[in-house]
Design an enzyme around this catalytic site. Structure first.
Site, mmCIF file in Angstrom:
data_model
loop_
_atom_site.group_PDB
_atom_site.id
_atom_site.type_symbol
_atom_site.label_atom_id
_atom_site.label_comp_id
_atom_site.label_asym_id
_atom_site.label_seq_id
_atom_site.Cartn_x
_atom_site.Cartn_y
_atom_site.Cartn_z
ATOM 1 C CG HIS A 1 14.493 -0.548 13.598
ATOM 2 N ND1 HIS A 1 14.800 0.487 14.447
ATOM 3 C CD2 HIS A 1 15.680 -0.981 13.112
ATOM 4 C CE1 HIS A 1 16.111 0.674 14.478
ATOM 5 N NE2 HIS A 1 16.665 -0.216 13.677
ATOM 6 C CE1 TYR B 1 19.199 2.846 14.916
ATOM 7 C CE2 TYR B 1 18.580 4.649 13.469
ATOM 8 C CZ TYR B 1 18.921 3.325 13.662
ATOM 9 O OH TYR B 1 18.988 2.467 12.579
#
Ligand code: NAD
Length: 314
Positions: free
Chosen positions: A119, A56
């Site tokens: 992820h 992110y």
């Protein structure tokens, strides 16, 4: 705030969790001070589950969350991830997993990650995830750097297969338990009965269920995007907003321990927190379901072709 047990981890997490993707400017530029205010206000409102990732903002979200949590680290359950570092940048190797947690610990200014997750497993080789990535994470758990380990991703069937093959502590699914698409209970529900903590992310379908146009990168098919302004209009006619109904729907769910919502402002955070304990009007939900019926079950796929959901396999 309401709290639920996150499966066998025994952690008591708030039903509303703080998704830190916006802190990495993934939804447009967010001022760092506003982000820190949102973090502090969330803690004040009883939110104790925070989720970030190196991906992110290409480490920006972790950096900012680490600074915002300074002095308050022990008040929260902190989740981050490994293996994804860029839009097309993945590394599921054991060596990268070990280096990754040290980098995250530094950026998050802490000595332990409460929940360490792979992820977006759909971008990896399923066998490598099960036989190399997760065992390396289990070793980190044994060393104390990570308290619990989990997997995240979009295709719920793949999440289920991997959780069946390796005893993960948690599964994070996104955009599969909301007003547009809701197959999480059917596919992942049985995991919960086996003690796996379930986390629902993106309750507003990555911002599609709002009054704003979708982000340019939004991967949903156009037909799904087209139905959203009609849902928003219907909610307005009923004297509410699509954000409110979307959050009411997600937060009332008994199928998951927590729902990760991403907010761009303190005001959005307060709006979403206000829906904890509320129930959406069943008649309005039925009318929304009618609008959604033509795109029922429609999703997208971005990972390896062999990891596509059954509806898109071909
Ligand atoms: P989301 O579906 O809630 O969408 C967030 C968007 O909706 C942002 O643009 C936000 O500004 C807007 N929004 C939220 N509340 C609003 C309100 N009240 N009024 C107006 N706009 C509002 O959530 P998301 O950010 O897509 O996902 C939440 C979190 O879940 C992420 O931050 C991340 O932590 C996690 N997540 C993880 C994965 C993964 O691991 N693969 C994938 C998706 C999300």
């Amino acid at each position: 705030m309401e709290y639920r047990t996150l499966g066998r981890t025994g952690l008591e997490v708030s039903v509303l969790g703080f998704g830190a993707a916006p802190l990495g400017n993934e939804y447009g530029d967010m001022d760092e001070a506003e982000g820190a205010r949102a973090v502090h206000r969330a803690i004040e409102l009883g939110v104790n589950f925070f989720d970030t990732a190196p991906y992110y903002g290409r480490t920006l979200s972790e950096e900012r969350l680490g600074r915002a949590l300074e002095g308050r680290r022990d008040e929260v359950v902190l989740a981050t991830k490994c293996a994804r570092y860029d839009v097309r940048g993945f590394d599921f190797s054991a060596d990268r997993v070990r280096a990754s947690i040290d980098e995250s610990l530094r950026r998050l200014r802490t000595d332990r990650i409460d929940l360490f997750q792979v992820h977006d497993i759909e971008f990896g080789d399923e066998r490598q995830v099960v036989e190399e990535t997760l065992p390396a994470m289990r070793e980190l758990q044994e060393s104390g750097k990570a308290r619990f380990i989990g997997i995240t991703g979009l295709p719920v069937h793949m999440l289920r297969r991997v959780a069946d093959a390796f005893p993960v502590d948690t599964v994070l699914s996104y955009a599969h338990h909301d007003l547009l698409l809701d197959d999480l209970p059917e596919v992942l529900g049985p995991l919960r009965e086996r003690g796996v903590g379930l986390i629902n992310a993106s309750p507003l379908h990555l911002g599609l269920l709002t009054e704003s146009p979708p982000q340019p990168w939004h991967p949903a098919p156009q037909a799904v995007k087209d139905v959203c302004p009609r849902i928003a209009a219907l909610c307005r006619e009923h004297g509410t907003t699509v954000m409110e109904v979307g959050m009411q729907f997600a937060l009332a769910s008994e199928h998951v321990a927590t729902t990760l919502s991403g907010v761009g402002t303190v005001e959005q955070l307060e709006m979403n927190a206000a829906t904890v304990g509320q129930r959406a009007d069943p008649a309005l939900l039925a009318a929304i379901a009618e609008l959604v019926a033509p795109v029922a079950g429609v999703t997208w796929h971005e990972g390896r072709p062999e990891n596509a959901p059954p509806s898109l396999a071909g």
